[in-house]
Structures are given as C-alpha cells and as structure tokens.
Enzyme design. Structure first.
Site, mmCIF file in Angstrom:
data_model
loop_
_atom_site.group_PDB
_atom_site.id
_atom_site.type_symbol
_atom_site.label_atom_id
_atom_site.label_comp_id
_atom_site.label_asym_id
_atom_site.label_seq_id
_atom_site.Cartn_x
_atom_site.Cartn_y
_atom_site.Cartn_z
ATOM 1 N N CYS A 136 -24.608 27.073 -25.851
ATOM 2 C CA CYS A 136 -23.922 28.427 -26.238
ATOM 3 C C CYS A 136 -24.675 29.628 -25.409
ATOM 4 O O CYS A 136 -25.722 30.030 -25.923
ATOM 5 C CB CYS A 136 -23.887 28.697 -27.786
ATOM 6 S SG CYS A 136 -23.010 30.192 -28.065
ATOM 7 N N CYS A 139 -24.650 32.874 -27.272
ATOM 8 C CA CYS A 139 -25.684 32.802 -28.632
ATOM 9 C C CYS A 139 -27.100 32.884 -27.932
ATOM 10 O O CYS A 139 -27.984 33.491 -28.452
ATOM 11 C CB CYS A 139 -25.723 31.409 -29.319
ATOM 12 S SG CYS A 139 -24.212 31.038 -29.827
ATOM 13 N N ASP A 140 -27.343 32.289 -26.911
ATOM 14 C CA ASP A 140 -28.889 32.120 -26.545
ATOM 15 C C ASP A 140 -29.035 32.698 -25.040
ATOM 16 O O ASP A 140 -30.224 32.590 -24.665
ATOM 17 C CB ASP A 140 -29.336 30.594 -26.338
ATOM 18 C CG ASP A 140 -29.067 29.818 -27.707
ATOM 19 O OD1 ASP A 140 -29.354 30.797 -28.743
ATOM 20 O OD2 ASP A 140 -28.915 28.639 -28.140
HETATM 21 C C1 LIG Z 1 -27.131 25.140 -31.392
HETATM 22 C C2 LIG Z 1 -26.339 26.270 -31.523
HETATM 23 C C3 LIG Z 1 -26.638 27.460 -31.699
HETATM 24 C C4 LIG Z 1 -25.911 28.620 -31.969
HETATM 25 N N1 LIG Z 1 -26.234 29.837 -31.993
HETATM 26 C C5 LIG Z 1 -25.443 30.883 -32.460
HETATM 27 C C6 LIG Z 1 -25.894 32.167 -32.503
HETATM 28 O O1 LIG Z 1 -26.799 32.463 -32.268
HETATM 29 N N2 LIG Z 1 -24.749 33.088 -33.143
HETATM 30 C C7 LIG Z 1 -23.487 32.744 -33.344
HETATM 31 O O2 LIG Z 1 -22.953 33.870 -33.753
HETATM 32 N N3 LIG Z 1 -23.177 31.481 -33.107
HETATM 33 C C8 LIG Z 1 -24.284 30.274 -32.901
HETATM 34 N N4 LIG Z 1 -23.531 29.083 -32.714
HETATM 35 C C9 LIG Z 1 -22.060 28.929 -33.075
HETATM 36 C C10 LIG Z 1 -21.828 29.035 -34.762
HETATM 37 O O3 LIG Z 1 -22.897 28.012 -35.189
HETATM 38 C C11 LIG Z 1 -20.550 28.381 -34.769
HETATM 39 O O4 LIG Z 1 -19.233 29.558 -34.085
HETATM 40 C C12 LIG Z 1 -20.104 28.417 -36.347
HETATM 41 O O5 LIG Z 1 -21.099 27.879 -37.119
HETATM 42 C C13 LIG Z 1 -18.938 27.785 -36.751
HETATM 43 O O6 LIG Z 1 -18.642 28.020 -38.081
HETATM 44 P P1 LIG Z 1 -17.575 27.164 -38.808
HETATM 45 O O7 LIG Z 1 -17.649 27.420 -40.348
HETATM 46 O O8 LIG Z 1 -16.441 27.189 -38.150
HETATM 47 O O9 LIG Z 1 -18.173 25.708 -38.830
HETATM 48 P P2 LIG Z 1 -19.684 24.944 -38.683
HETATM 49 O O10 LIG Z 1 -20.681 25.775 -38.369
HETATM 50 O O11 LIG Z 1 -19.057 24.064 -37.508
HETATM 51 O O12 LIG Z 1 -19.504 24.117 -39.840
HETATM 52 C C14 LIG Z 1 -18.308 23.130 -40.006
HETATM 53 C C15 LIG Z 1 -18.698 22.564 -41.512
HETATM 54 O O13 LIG Z 1 -17.644 21.503 -42.034
HETATM 55 C C16 LIG Z 1 -18.224 20.559 -42.571
HETATM 56 N N5 LIG Z 1 -17.309 19.497 -42.294
HETATM 57 C C17 LIG Z 1 -16.704 18.741 -41.335
HETATM 58 N N6 LIG Z 1 -15.964 17.693 -41.729
HETATM 59 C C18 LIG Z 1 -15.833 17.728 -42.930
HETATM 60 C C19 LIG Z 1 -15.151 16.894 -43.971
HETATM 61 N N7 LIG Z 1 -14.298 16.074 -43.528
HETATM 62 N N8 LIG Z 1 -15.429 17.211 -45.303
HETATM 63 C C20 LIG Z 1 -16.147 18.170 -45.791
HETATM 64 N N9 LIG Z 1 -16.751 18.903 -44.791
HETATM 65 C C21 LIG Z 1 -16.709 18.654 -43.467
HETATM 66 C C22 LIG Z 1 -19.490 20.347 -41.780
HETATM 67 O O14 LIG Z 1 -20.310 19.350 -42.861
HETATM 68 C C23 LIG Z 1 -20.007 21.732 -41.718
HETATM 69 O O15 LIG Z 1 -20.661 22.257 -42.814
HETATM 70 C C24 LIG Z 1 -24.406 28.090 -32.357
HETATM 71 C C25 LIG Z 1 -24.227 27.003 -32.384
HETATM 72 C C26 LIG Z 1 -24.810 25.835 -32.189
HETATM 73 C C27 LIG Z 1 -24.651 24.379 -32.009
#
Ligand SMILES: Cc1cc2nc3c(=O)[nH]c(=O)nc-3n(C[C@H](O)[C@H](O)[C@H](O)COP(=O)(O)OP(=O)(O)OC[C@H]3O[C@@H](n4cnc5c(N)ncnc54)[C@H](O)[C@@H]3O)c2cc1C
Length: 317
Positions: A136, A139-140
């Site tokens: 990302c 992000c980084d």
């Molecule tokens: C390495 C890394 C670094 C990042 N750094 C940043 C940063 O510095 N700043 C920033 O803003 N963003 C950053 N991001 C992006 C950010 O993490 C995502 O945009 C954000 O987490 C998305 O949030 P979300 O709630 O949509 O889902 P996610 O964080 O993807 O969470 C999805 C959730 O759904 C759950 N889930 C999936 N399938 C099921 C199921 N069948 N039943 C129940 N639960 C389920 C998972 O367990 C998880 O808890 C980074 C991403 C990565 C990978």
C-alpha cells in the site's frame, strides 16, 4: 439442535468498517452482534506504524484495532469470535450459518469482510512485511522519503503506485515479468516520462534481502525470466502491487459485484442490490482502500441500517 441467535443488525467483519458500524449501531440502540472472522481486527493487525489515522500522528496498527474493538464493546456491541460460512438473503430475517454451528438471524446485515492484497508468496516477502515490504503506497510511501524503492507488477495498480511513490523516493525501479505494461496507455505514458522511474523488464522477484537487527530491507534479487540471470537492486522499500481481492466469498453469487468482485453499492450509500444488506469498507472499495474511508463507510452502513429498520417498522422475525 443448532444454537440460534437473533439480532436486529448482524455485522460481519472486525476491521475499521465493522467496528465503526458497531459503535454507531450500538449508539442507535440496535444491540448489534459483530462476528469477527479469521482475522480479528482486520488488515491493520498485519502492519506496524499507521500515520494517517486522525488523532494519532503515529499508532501501531494492532493497537489501533484493539482500541476500536474496546470502543465498539463499550458502546454495547456484542463481539463474537466466529466465522460466517454462508448467508441466505432470499428472505427476512436473513439467516447466516457459522463455523461454530450457531445460526444468526438478522433484520439487517452489514457486510464488512474487507479485502486482501495479493502477494507473491515468497518466504522473504513474508519475513519483511511491515519492515520494508508493503502492498500500500498510500499507507507506507511516506516512510521512504529520499530512499530507493522497488515496485513489483505491471498493471494499473503497479503503475499508479510507482508514480505516487516518486513523490517520496529518490528512485523507483518497476520490476515486471513481461516486456510491456498491462496498464492504461495514459498511465504508461506518465510512467515512461517520469525520470525517477526505471523499469526492469522481463524480471521477477526471487528474494527480498535485508538486515536482521533491526529487521529491514536492503535490496532485492530479481531473475531474468528467459536467461535466469540474477540482478541485485539496492532499496529500502518493496511495494508488491499485483492487485487486491475483495473478500466476497459469502456474497459473490447473490450480490451485484464489479471491478474484479467488489460489491456494488448505490451511489453515496452502502445499500447493496438486496434491501437490508449493507456493505462497507474495502469489500466495496476498489479505489481508496484506507482505514479511515472504511470506518466512514461503517458509519454510513449503521445509519442506513437504522433507517431501514425504522422504515420496516422495527424488529422482524
Ligand atoms: C500491510 C497493510 C498496511 C496498511 N496500512 C494502512 C495505513 O497505514 N493506513 C490506512 O488507512 N490503511 C492501511 N491499510 C489498509 C487498511 O488496513 C484497510 O483499508 C482497512 O483495514 C479495511 O478495513 P475493512 O474494515 O474494510 O476490512 P479489513 O480490515 O480487511 O477487515 C476485514 C474483516 O472481515 C473479517 N471477515 C472476513 N470474512 C469473514 C467471514 N466470513 N465471517 C466473519 N468475518 C469475516 C476478517 O476477519 C476481518 O476482521 C493497510 C493494509 C495493509 C494490508
């Protein structure tokens, strides 16, 4: 007999979108149940410093997610460690089966299952994730001011990330397996004109190399796909930009999706093609993929679920 739990709002996923939906749905007295899935806290638990979450100039990703979980719980969200395995959206209340055997029925569902970056699957890539290896640039990228960076990939994602990273890096090497890009022409033109970017065609990453103490990247080894010759490139950051996959397994056959599987929502809304089913966060977002945008959509989903339930005359089932 299977244990059955009924809730007005079932939130599936425990990333920023899910927990924010939990906070808002709880404060609307909807007594939501949130099912965490296999990765409690979501993607941010796999990173180190987060510097773009408002209110914290720096916070560790796992700490931020522990705080969000505690916040949702304190507001009244029931948080359950379980995995949803299927959802029947054909009638209300909706019915979700789970890995534990519990059947959840819900008047409204907020899908917040997120997305996953695609990785190459190298051992060294895994070792340096969060310590020089990232997926990302938004992000980084900031961490690599004045440093040399390598980007892996040749599609739109890779070209966009490489261009963005020139805002920080002294040099960006784009490593691509083919001898031409798969990105849009306009992006390709911008990349080719950018003096900070040097493409390395017909190469694939074979190893990320770095220091042990403190853990950090010092370079990569890339192999020519035809001759097998190895080139070593010094760099401090490696951005793997080979795409993202939304975690849409539960809904890909029932909800409308686009752009490689992202759930379609109505404009300026988290409503999906099924009334009562809302989608928030990276599951719907092929564009921004940020914690703060996901949290914003979690808020929208909870407010929209509240309105939907009010219009339905409250609880069903
Ligand atoms: C390495 C890394 C670094 C990042 N750094 C940043 C940063 O510095 N700043 C920033 O803003 N963003 C950053 N991001 C992006 C950010 O993490 C995502 O945009 C954000 O987490 C998305 O949030 P979300 O709630 O949509 O889902 P996610 O964080 O993807 O969470 C999805 C959730 O759904 C759950 N889930 C999936 N399938 C099921 C199921 N069948 N039943 C129940 N639960 C389920 C998972 O367990 C998880 O808890 C980074 C991403 C990565 C990978």
């Amino acid at each position: 007999m299977a244990d059955t739990r009924h809730t007005k709002v079932l939130i599936i996923g425990s990333g920023p979108a899910g927990y924010t939906a939990g906070v808002y749905a709880s404060r609307a007295m909807l007594e939501p149940i949130l099912v965490q899935g296999m990765e409690p806290g979501g993607q941010l638990t796999t990173t180190t410093e987060v510097e773009n979450w408002p209110g914290h100039s720096e916070i560790q990703g796992p700490d931020l997610m522990v705080n969000m979980e505690a916040h949702a719980r304190a507001m009244g969200t029931e948080i359950i460690s379980d995995l949803i395995t299927s959802i029947d959206m054909s009638k209300r209340p909706f019915t979700a089966q789970s890995d534990s055997g519990t059947v959840y029925t819900a008047d409204a569902v907020i899908l917040a299952t997120g997305a996953r970056a695609k990785w190459l699957g190298l051992e060294s890539e895994e070792k340096f994730k969060g310590f020089g290896v990232s997926a990302c640039a938004t992000c980084d990228g900031f961490f690599y001011r004045g440093q040399e960076i390598v980007v892996i990939g040749g599609g739109n994602t890779a070209v966009e990330e490489a261009l963005f990273l020139t805002n920080f890096a002294s040099k960006v090497t784009l490593i691509h397996r083919r001898d031409e890009l798969r990105s849009e022409k306009i992006l390709e033109d911008r990349l080719m004109k950018n003096e900070k970017i040097e493409p390395l065609w017909l190469h694939e990453l074979v190893e990320v190399v770095g220091d042990e103490n403190p853990l950090g990247v010092t370079g990569v080894r890339a192999k020519h796909v035809k001759t097998g010759e190895i080139t070593e490139i010094p760099c401090k950051g490696v951005f793997v930009a080979i795409g993202h996959a939304p975690a849409n397994e539960l809904v890909k056959d029932t909800l409308e999706t686009h752009m490689g599987g992202y759930v379609v929502t109505k404009p300026d809304s988290t409503e999906t093609s099924v009334p009562g089913i809302f989608a928030a966060g990276d599951l719907t977002d092929h564009k921004y993929r940020q914690a703060v945008t996901s949290a914003g959509m979690g808020c929208m989903a909870a407010l929209e679920a509240e309105r939907f339930l009010a219009e339905q005359g409250g609880e069903e089932g």
